[in-house]
Structure formats: structure tokens, C-alpha cells
Enzyme design. Structure first.
Site, PDB file in Angstrom:
ATOM      1  CE  LYS A 159       3.927   7.086   1.780  1.00  0.00           C
ATOM      2  NZ  LYS A 159       4.056   6.600   0.423  1.00  0.00           N
TER       3      LYS A 159
ATOM      4  CB  CYS B 226      -2.491   2.833  -3.435  1.00  0.00           C
ATOM      5  SG  CYS B 226      -1.100   1.760  -3.753  1.00  0.00           S
TER       6      CYS B 226
HETATM    7  N1  7TS Z   1      -1.614   6.967   2.958  1.00  0.00           N
HETATM    8  C1  7TS Z   1      -1.182   7.788   1.998  1.00  0.00           C
HETATM    9  C2  7TS Z   1      -1.830   9.134   1.827  1.00  0.00           C
HETATM   10  C3  7TS Z   1      -0.136   7.383   1.170  1.00  0.00           C
HETATM   11  O1  7TS Z   1       0.298   8.202   0.219  1.00  0.00           O
HETATM   12  C4  7TS Z   1       0.454   6.111   1.366  1.00  0.00           C
HETATM   13  C5  7TS Z   1       1.522   5.593   0.456  1.00  0.00           C
HETATM   14  C6  7TS Z   1      -0.022   5.320   2.408  1.00  0.00           C
HETATM   15  C7  7TS Z   1      -1.064   5.767   3.178  1.00  0.00           C
HETATM   16  C8  7TS Z   1       0.567   3.991   2.708  1.00  0.00           C
HETATM   17  O2  7TS Z   1       1.884   4.116   3.139  1.00  0.00           O
HETATM   18  P1  7TS Z   1       2.702   2.817   3.526  1.00  0.00           P
HETATM   19  O3  7TS Z   1       4.063   3.343   3.871  1.00  0.00           O
HETATM   20  O4  7TS Z   1       2.010   2.213   4.701  1.00  0.00           O
HETATM   21  O5  7TS Z   1       2.695   1.941   2.338  1.00  0.00           O
HETATM   22  N2  7TS Z   1       1.535   6.177  -0.829  1.00  0.00           N
HETATM   23  C9  7TS Z   1       2.243   5.728  -1.885  1.00  0.00           C
HETATM   24  C10 7TS Z   1       2.203   6.386  -3.112  1.00  0.00           C
HETATM   25  O6  7TS Z   1       1.576   7.384  -3.343  1.00  0.00           O
HETATM   26  N3  7TS Z   1       2.986   5.713  -3.983  1.00  0.00           N
HETATM   27  O7  7TS Z   1       3.498   4.652  -3.348  1.00  0.00           O
HETATM   28  C11 7TS Z   1       3.053   4.659  -2.037  1.00  0.00           C
END
Ligand code: 7TS
Length: 415
Positions: free
Chosen positions: A230, A372
Site C-alpha cells: 500500500k 473487509c
Molecule cells: N488494515 C487496514 C486498515 C487495511 O486497510 C487493510 C487492507 C489491512 C489491514 C490488511 O492489509 P493486508 O495487506 O494485510 O491485506 N485494506 C484493503 C482495502 O481497503 N481494500 O483492499 C485491502
């Protein structure tokens, strides 16, 4: 002034080769889904290619030149991340696959050893499933209670009863920026209030550290997690920051090679920080890629990125406003100072997925669904929302394309 900012964003966009393409319908790409995953600048792609072309070898074991270079690149990237969030030392940065794995690491190690029946885990109603499900399981495993800081209809934290909520709390875990509504949490106030009752604080920085300066020491955060993908980095790499005293007292998470000091048939002693938590061959190349992403973000400047997203979000909200009369609902904090570059919306009774499909025909990439955060969607009474999210490479042209798509949807659905 605004033209200068937008011109710089257009120059930045040129660093991201993927953004130069047109869609199969011949539309310019307006990528507005960086909250899900950001695009990667050429510098990060080059760092990956360079690593595999020149430096690839397993780390922490070879004495030959290649292995030393690979180890230096891997540990150098850790030092960059440590500096980026102002950790006291690189040893406080543990590589993980992503935020999700980092949160699970804390739950399975610190959580299991420190919580007992009657203790309280406090979180908020805004959390991504990744910062919710691990705590539900931990509560079930340890007999702890899971409690929530509520949010109002605009997704703003309700803190009037915080003192009461904090009673018995051993862990406060919250996201500093909501991925669904863009709400920015009052981090320092929450951290200080939690510390005052002796609780440990985990901040989910997935949506903050890519977009604004984060200083874990100034905020006195105990655990902080983020995902590389991200923040302009590769997928498959993220990190956990933990204060040394906490990490040292925690048992290992996964076990095997690299995380050990000495192994006998009966007994094993563990490696020092941070390698105690990095079992097996690490994701070396992607860590190096994340280091390059940090270099890139620092060269642009985190304050510039934050200001650019603030301005662009204001431009988008102003541009969307005239459509409210035709049924556009814009969610999230009304106070613009409390929101980041994430805008969730619904347009009359057009389903969010239909909306995303219509926008796609115009080259506009947005996410639709529950993001999510299913409990939050249930609470708000929305089956789904469409969500546009901004990053350093987005321009007013991207926003204009979004508005054009929204107007097209209004015409198609005769709104
Ligand atoms: N926490 C937040 C606030 C997030 O936005 C996300 C992913 C995660 C945890 C998890 O991240 P990961 O890299 O471990 O999967 N958010 C999103 C979203 O908003 N759309 O796709 C993934």
C-alpha cells in the site's frame, strides 16, 4: 498554487509506468483504488530487477560476496523502514508478509502470553477484518473480553465514555485511518489514555504510513503494523514495529531456521531481535523493494503527499457535491480535517458493484463492496459502498474522470 501541486502529481504519475496505459475501451486510466493496493514507481521495479540480476543469494549465512551484498541490502531496507517511522533501532522492525500477519504475530505471541480471563481487548467499530478477527480468536482462546469504541453515523469515534471503556483494558488495538470511511483517529490521545490504565497499544498503520508522516516514538506507540504494497512497495512484504522491551519478552511466532541461536535434539535457544521472529528464508527481494519505496516516498516528501491528498480530497468532495441533489450519498466524517483521501459513496439505488462497473467503462478504478469491514457496513445499514481512494500520483484529471463517470451513471439510471 493548486496548479503547481497538480502539475507535480502529474510528474510523479509519470514515474509509475502502469498508469500510462489506456484501457481496452481506449480510456485513460484513473486509478482510484490505492487503499486496496498502490501502484509501484519505476524505482521500485528497478530495485527488484537489480536485486535478482546482481545480488541474489540467501542471507545471514553465506560468507561469499554475493551473500554479503544480499544481507546488506535486506538489512539496509530494514534500517530504512526504521528511520521512516522513527523507530529507535532497526531491531524493532520485524518483516512480515503484510499487516495481517503482523497483527496475528502479536496476537499469537504477546496476546496468548499476556491475557487472562477477565482482561479486556479494546478496539473500534471501524476496524478492517485483519484487526478484528485475530482479537476475536484471542478473546475466545484466553477468556478475555472484546470491547468496542463506537463510531457515529459519519464514522467518527465516540469518546464520551472512553474512561469507562478503558476499565480493565490490557490491549487497545485500532486503525489510525479507516480504509472504508477515511476517518483519522485521535492517535496520541488514545495512546495516552490507554497507557494511563497500563494497557499496551497496537496501531494498524496500513492506511496511514503510506500517506502521512508517522513517528512511532513521538506517539509512544507500542506495536505498529503496515503493508508494503500500500506504500509503493511490492506485495508479500510488510512489517511489525514493536518496542524492544515488548519484543524481547515475547515468545517466537513461527519456528525453524534463522530464528534460532542454538539447537539441540532436546532444546533450542532463540536468536536475538529481530530475527527471533523471522523463521525460514525471508522475502529478501521484496524487503529490498520496500526499502526502495521508502526512498521514493521520502524523496517526494511525506508532508507534500499528505497535503496533496488533502487538497485532492477537498477538490473531489466539492466536485461531487452537486450530485447530492440527484441522490449521491457521501459517507465519512463531515469535518474534512478528520478525513483522509478515502471517499465511500452510494448513488441513489445503484448497487455499488454496478457503479464500479460503469466507472470501469470510463477507465476509473474504484473498489466496491464491504471493504473487509462487514460489521461496520451492517451497523451503518449499507449492503456495500463504492470507494475512491487517492495517492500521490492522482491528479484533478482523475477526479474529473470520476465525476464524468458518476454523471454517466446518473444518466444511465435516469436519476
Ligand atoms: N488494515 C487496514 C486498515 C487495511 O486497510 C487493510 C487492507 C489491512 C489491514 C490488511 O492489509 P493486508 O495487506 O494485510 O491485506 N485494506 C484493503 C482495502 O481497503 N481494500 O483492499 C485491502
Amino acid at each position: 498554487m493548486i496548479a503547481t501541486r497538480d502539475t507535480r502529481a502529474a510528474t510523479i504519475a509519470a514515474d509509475f509506468p502502469i498508469l500510462a496505459q489506456t484501457t481496452s475501451r481506449g480510456k485513460r486510466l484513473a486509478f482510484l483504488d490505492s487503499a486496496a493496493s498502490s501502484q509501484k514507481p519505476q524505482a521500485v521495479i528497478d530495485a527488484l530487477v537489480h536485486y535478482y540480476t546482481h545480488d541474489n543469494a540467501n542471507i545471514h549465512r553465506g560468507v561469499y560476496e554475493l551473500a554479503t551484498r544480499a544481507t546488506d541490502a535486506f538489512e539496509g531496507a530494514r534500517a530504512k523502514v526504521a528511520r521512516f517511522i522513527n523507530a529507535a533501532e532497526p531491531a524493532e522492525i520485524v518483516w512480515t508478509r503484510n499487516s495481517t500477519e503482523a497483527i496475528n504475530l502479536v496476537s499469537f505471541t504477546w496476546g496468548v502470553t499476556n491475557l487472562k480471563p477477565g482482561d479486556v481487548i479494546l478496539t473500534t467499530e471501524l476496524e478492517h477484518h485483519s484487526n478484528l478477527v485475530p482479537w476475536q480468536l484471542l478473546a475466545a482462546k484466553t477468556g478475555a473480553e472484546l470491547r468496542y469504541i463506537t463510531v457515529d453515523a459519519h464514522g467518527v469515534h465516540e469518546l464520551g465514555d472512553l474512561d469507562e471503556k478503558l476499565r480493565g483494558v490490557k490491549l487497545l488495538a485500532f486503525t489510525d485511518v479507516s480504509n472504508t470511511l477515511g476517518t483519522i483517529a485521535p492517535v496520541k490521545m488514545l495512546v495516552d489514555a490507554a497507557h494511563a490504565v497500563g494497557a499496551v497499544v497496537l496501531v494498524d498503520g496500513s492506511q496511514s504510513v503510506p500517506h502521512m508522516k508517522v513517528d512511532v516514538r513521538a506517539l509512544d506507540i507500542d506495536f505498529f503494523v503496515a503493508s508494503g504494497h500500500k506504500m509503493c512497495g511490492p506485495t508479500g512484504i510488510g512489517f511489525l514495529y514493536g518496542k524492544r522491551s515488548l519484543l524481547e519478552a515475547m515468545p517466537p511466532f513461527l519456528t525453524g531456521g534463522d530464528m534460532i541461536r542454538e539447537v539441540g535434539y532436546e532444546k533450542t535457544s532463540f536468536n536475538e531481535l529481530p530475527w527471533k521472529f523471522e523463521a525460514g528464508t525471508s522475502n529478501i527481494a521484496d524487503a529490498v523493494g520496500l526499502g526502495a519505496a521508502v526512498d521514493y516516498l521520502e524523496a517526494v516528501g511525506m508532508d507534500w503527499i499528505a497535503e496533496h491528498e488533502r487538497s485532492l480530497t477537498a477538490y473531489a468532495l466539492d466536485s461531487m457535491e452537486p450530485l447530492v441533489a440527484r441522490g449521491l450519498a457521501i459517507y465519512g466524517p463531515k469535518d474534512r480535517a478528520k478525513r483522509s483521501g478515502v471517499i465511500s459513496f452510494n448513488f441513489a439505488d445503484i448497487h455499488a458493484h454496478d457503479m464500479a462497473s460503469i466507472l470501469d467503462t470510463e477507465g476509473v478504478c474504484v473498489r466496491a463492496g464491504h471493504h473487509c469491514t462487514m460489521p461496520l457496513m451492517d451497523k451503518m445499514g449499507w449492503p456495500a459502498t463504492a470507494r475512491a481512494s487517492f495517492y500521490l500520483y492522482n491528479t484533478e484529471q482523475d477526479v474529473d474522470q470520476l465525476i464524468f463517470g458518476l454523471e454517466k451513471a446518473a444518466t444511465v439510471f435516469k436519476l
